[in-house]
Design an enzyme around this catalytic site. Sequence first.
Site, PDB file in Angstrom:
ATOM      1  N   GLU A  34       0.831  -1.207   0.000  1.00  0.00           N
ATOM      2  CA  GLU A  34       0.000   0.000   0.000  1.00  0.00           C
ATOM      3  C   GLU A  34       0.866   1.260   0.000  1.00  0.00           C
ATOM      4  O   GLU A  34       1.809   1.356   0.784  1.00  0.00           O
ATOM      5  CB  GLU A  34      -0.906  -0.004   1.242  1.00  0.00           C
ATOM      6  CG  GLU A  34      -1.934  -1.125   1.218  1.00  0.00           C
ATOM      7  CD  GLU A  34      -2.390  -1.557   2.604  1.00  0.00           C
ATOM      8  OE1 GLU A  34      -1.972  -0.950   3.588  1.00  0.00           O
ATOM      9  OE2 GLU A  34      -3.153  -2.545   2.676  1.00  0.00           O
ATOM     10  N   GLU A  65      -4.532  -6.537   2.793  1.00  0.00           N
ATOM     11  CA  GLU A  65      -3.289  -7.197   3.197  1.00  0.00           C
ATOM     12  C   GLU A  65      -3.343  -8.692   2.894  1.00  0.00           C
ATOM     13  O   GLU A  65      -2.369  -9.276   2.421  1.00  0.00           O
ATOM     14  CB  GLU A  65      -3.021  -6.975   4.696  1.00  0.00           C
ATOM     15  CG  GLU A  65      -2.594  -5.561   5.040  1.00  0.00           C
ATOM     16  CD  GLU A  65      -3.744  -4.579   5.157  1.00  0.00           C
ATOM     17  OE1 GLU A  65      -4.924  -5.006   5.055  1.00  0.00           O
ATOM     18  OE2 GLU A  65      -3.486  -3.377   5.359  1.00  0.00           O
ATOM     19  N   PHE A  88       2.274  -1.405   8.553  1.00  0.00           N
ATOM     20  CA  PHE A  88       2.652  -1.424   9.973  1.00  0.00           C
ATOM     21  C   PHE A  88       2.588  -2.885  10.406  1.00  0.00           C
ATOM     22  O   PHE A  88       1.640  -3.590  10.042  1.00  0.00           O
ATOM     23  CB  PHE A  88       1.643  -0.649  10.829  1.00  0.00           C
ATOM     24  CG  PHE A  88       1.703   0.850  10.684  1.00  0.00           C
ATOM     25  CD1 PHE A  88       2.307   1.638  11.659  1.00  0.00           C
ATOM     26  CD2 PHE A  88       1.145   1.474   9.583  1.00  0.00           C
ATOM     27  CE1 PHE A  88       2.343   3.020  11.538  1.00  0.00           C
ATOM     28  CE2 PHE A  88       1.185   2.859   9.452  1.00  0.00           C
ATOM     29  CZ  PHE A  88       1.788   3.636  10.436  1.00  0.00           C
ATOM     30  N   ASP A  90       1.702  -4.011  13.050  1.00  0.00           N
ATOM     31  CA  ASP A  90       0.455  -4.188  13.820  1.00  0.00           C
ATOM     32  C   ASP A  90      -0.683  -4.722  12.946  1.00  0.00           C
ATOM     33  O   ASP A  90      -1.603  -5.358  13.446  1.00  0.00           O
ATOM     34  CB  ASP A  90       0.023  -2.845  14.401  1.00  0.00           C
ATOM     35  CG  ASP A  90       1.169  -2.096  15.049  1.00  0.00           C
ATOM     36  OD1 ASP A  90       1.166  -1.967  16.261  1.00  0.00           O
ATOM     37  OD2 ASP A  90       2.094  -1.667  14.324  1.00  0.00           O
ATOM     38  N   PHE A  91      -0.632  -4.464  11.652  1.00  0.00           N
ATOM     39  CA  PHE A  91      -1.716  -4.894  10.757  1.00  0.00           C
ATOM     40  C   PHE A  91      -1.628  -6.384  10.423  1.00  0.00           C
ATOM     41  O   PHE A  91      -2.397  -6.893   9.616  1.00  0.00           O
ATOM     42  CB  PHE A  91      -1.727  -4.078   9.455  1.00  0.00           C
ATOM     43  CG  PHE A  91      -1.878  -2.581   9.649  1.00  0.00           C
ATOM     44  CD1 PHE A  91      -2.221  -2.049  10.876  1.00  0.00           C
ATOM     45  CD2 PHE A  91      -1.687  -1.713   8.582  1.00  0.00           C
ATOM     46  CE1 PHE A  91      -2.354  -0.678  11.057  1.00  0.00           C
ATOM     47  CE2 PHE A  91      -1.818  -0.335   8.753  1.00  0.00           C
ATOM     48  CZ  PHE A  91      -2.147   0.178   9.988  1.00  0.00           C
ATOM     49  N   HIS A 134      -0.433   1.020  16.332  1.00  0.00           N
ATOM     50  CA  HIS A 134       0.553   1.430  15.316  1.00  0.00           C
ATOM     51  C   HIS A 134       1.958   1.566  15.897  1.00  0.00           C
ATOM     52  O   HIS A 134       2.807   2.224  15.292  1.00  0.00           O
ATOM     53  CB  HIS A 134       0.177   2.787  14.708  1.00  0.00           C
ATOM     54  CG  HIS A 134      -1.026   2.775  13.810  1.00  0.00           C
ATOM     55  ND1 HIS A 134      -2.290   2.588  14.273  1.00  0.00           N
ATOM     56  CD2 HIS A 134      -1.136   2.937  12.470  1.00  0.00           C
ATOM     57  CE1 HIS A 134      -3.152   2.649  13.260  1.00  0.00           C
ATOM     58  NE2 HIS A 134      -2.469   2.850  12.153  1.00  0.00           N
TER      59      HIS A 134
END
Lengths: 339, 368
Positions: A34, A65, A88, A90-91, A134
């Site tokens: 992205e 994702e 990130f 975190d994703f 994040h």
Amino acid sequence: METEKKRSLTGNKAMSEAIRSEMERDENVFVLGEDIGEYGGIFGSTEGLIKQFGPERIMDTPISETGFIGAAIGAASEGMRPIAELMFVDFFGVTMDQIYNHMAKIPYMSGGNVKLPMVLMTAVGGGYNDAAQHSQTLYATFAHLPGMKVVAPTTPYDLKGMMISAIRDDNPVVFMFHKTLQGLGWMDQLDTSIGQVPEETYSVPLGKAKVIKEGTDVTIVGLQMTTHFGMHAVKELEENGINAELIDLRSIVPLDKETILRSVKKTGRLLIVDEDYKSFGISAEIAAIVAEEGLYDLEAPIKRLAIPDVPIPYSRPLEQYILPNAEKIVQAATELANE
Amino acid sequence: MAKKQPVDFEALMSSLEALYPMVQILDKDGNIVNEDIMPDLSDDQLVELMERMVWSRILHERSMALARQGRLGFYAPTAGQEASQLASHFAFEKKDWLYPGYRDIPQLIQHGLKVSQAFLWSRGHVEGNNYPEDLNAVPPQIIIGAQYIQAMGNAVGQKLNKSDAVTFTYTGDGGSSQGDVYEGMNFAGRYKAPIVFFIQNNGYAISTPREKQSAAKALAQKAAAAGIPGVQVDGMDPLAVYAVTKQARDWAAAGNGPVLIETITSRFGPHSTSGDDPTRYRSQESFDYWEQRDPLVRFRKFLTTKGLWTEEKEEEIIEKTMEEIKEAAKEADQAPKQKISNFLKSMFNEPGQNIQEQIAKYEAKESK
């Protein structure tokens, strides 16, 4: 000629240079993720690449994702060498099935017949006020699950050299880069985020820690930002008469336990500093290894500095309060040296 | 002779496209172009809607300024999306449940959140998420698309509880590529749950333009796969947004199930205040094109022509809003300081030994 050798780059430019040189060398290498095209990656790791390689090899994807990491797995299984950027770390939550049940297991489940020569690069870390979803590093979350190499370089030199190794590696490699070490204009400016990077192509092996500074009194193990803080801490410790050895892990899987055990044998004291949750993390793993294989070398109990078992606060002062820093390292290492 | 193809794909695709025309009532110059579907709004209501849109534009401008001064943390600009946000919210009732994304602060405040709490949320203070009992909303979602499935769960619950409340949730064009968005619509369709899904299509997923996100001509058509109605509406036209939303809410409340509404809108500024420069990926022409479609400009013209709006009236709203924001920022400054020990205490109802030790450690440090 001397000046050419001393060219300095920021972390993000070192990374994009590594990707550029590998894309020039091997047409099977491409990037997808992205905002990696015109934007150049939210943390600059693909800066300028779209101009040279165009949208077919620098693919801006929809916000999917699962879609683009699954696509990378498919491409890698057919011999391409994709680099997928998870914006990130975190994703990972929205795509962990593709990462862990597929990317990390297909080579094993195929008896080694299917190789996945792919890189999953992802931004990690906090310290710049970006809140609970994040700001994590999640080093240990990925390292705990078999089937992926997991690396986390600190310096621009290693970011370039290890990215080249990761792209050439036939295994899936999770390449974690720390946002604050990218040297971006809108982040805090750190001395460690800019460094000498040779123009030519070179590689730095995955799985080898680096002794940043040799010492005799106490071993400090860090990675990424905790190595950066360690660099400042060892100077101050030196002024206080404590000769600390600083190890930059660089790679989590495989873990270079020899370098750690060798150092502990010399110093007898170990401080592990981690920008990840303390419980069940890297610091626990390293402490366990030293307890199993180097217990009799220890002259004092092992010390750990890590994040308490609470998500990263958004509030800037509270975030700084729980993150490791040079001062906390100096204090812990001093206590340890005097035990 | 070539055999006939079993299916005419081209005809199929163009008939699909024809199913999602963009609904418009007020054109960019403030003229009514679709009298037949004018919503049933009194003069007072029309004025109130305009007041809310002006309020939102000022909230946006002051939030940008406060963010620059370091008095706000994260902020996602809303200028340009006033019709999409405020006119859609205008069709809901206080009892309805809102599941916002991070850009949907104006609707949250209109639904009952204090401005000072919205500011505290932006600053990462937990009091910003401590909602009063009578506010039927959850804090803004940051993880793209995740609110769609949670809102669906809420709506299924409303139905099982025989409540007459409707749930509504917002994502963007970018979010519509997430699997969660489809799963939310599909599940809600299967249960005929009372929910209105919004895709605020502002043209960009951070830097990725709409046409590079999906081959679908209209994002509204994603509803078809879930077996629910999908509508595309001019998101710069407050009357059209309100009319379509009102119809969707009535439809859902009557037990017919969910509706997906795609608002065609634009954000005039960056994605967020976190280091984003939109000129890197967006042309000046694009900004100019959309600024000519400013929802405030067309609604102002419409109301002025009707004799319902004056410059003085607008000045009055602006001043009132500036004062409200100033007070809210002051109130936010007075929130008690947060502590790590309190964060640790909020992790579990009954903390285990490990957490208890950490609480004790931080309480000792904090009392120094």
